[in-house]
Design an enzyme around this catalytic site. Sequence first.
Site, mmCIF file in Angstrom:
data_model
loop_
_atom_site.group_PDB
_atom_site.id
_atom_site.type_symbol
_atom_site.label_atom_id
_atom_site.label_comp_id
_atom_site.label_asym_id
_atom_site.label_seq_id
_atom_site.Cartn_x
_atom_site.Cartn_y
_atom_site.Cartn_z
ATOM 1 N N ALA A 40 0.838 -1.201 0.000
ATOM 2 C CA ALA A 40 0.000 0.000 0.000
ATOM 3 C C ALA A 40 0.871 1.248 0.000
ATOM 4 C CB ALA A 40 -0.905 -0.008 1.231
ATOM 5 N N HIS A 56 -10.883 -1.102 1.607
ATOM 6 C CA HIS A 56 -9.974 -1.925 0.796
ATOM 7 C C HIS A 56 -9.515 -3.148 1.580
ATOM 8 C CE1 HIS A 56 -8.464 -0.022 -3.060
ATOM 9 N NE2 HIS A 56 -9.406 0.817 -2.675
#
Length: 176
Positions: A40, A56
């Site tokens: 990420a 997410h």
Amino acid sequence: MNGKAEPAGAVLVLGGARSGKSAFAERRIEEIGRPARYVATAEIWDEEMRERIARHRARRGPLWSTVEAPLDLVGALEEAPADMAILVDCLTLWLTNLMLAERDIGAESRRLTEWLSRPREARVFLVANEVGLGIVPDNALARAFRDHAGRLNQAVAAIATEVHFLAAGLPLRLKG
């Protein structure tokens, strides 16, 4: 593993905001059926971003581990086992972080493409926004961002074994 053969190499997934890029890449990795790492690049700037990141994470299952790499993307990639599928989400936010930190965009982009060019046992999926489809931005910073993003996307696409463009959740294979 589910036994599905998936060749190694980089897969670039491009599209606009909310086009379904991340979900498409996640599904492809889950079809491979091996442990996966989610790299990420987003940073939590406000409550809305915190909620977006939580959504997410919630849609990913136990197959996934998450590593945060807002600036040192290549360092995070180097730490992943060679047989682990990887999803980088997303190159555009990484580029934003580099610009805000006044890093050398060209040098960091070259580090990334050099790493992606190395042989691996598993796929690396990279999500990026296509930001060059609109009007020419009215300020120098926005134009520089658009230009850096376009060059980065082209460099990654050139070495990727597959490139997909998503619009309205529908993938269009551009390469591979």
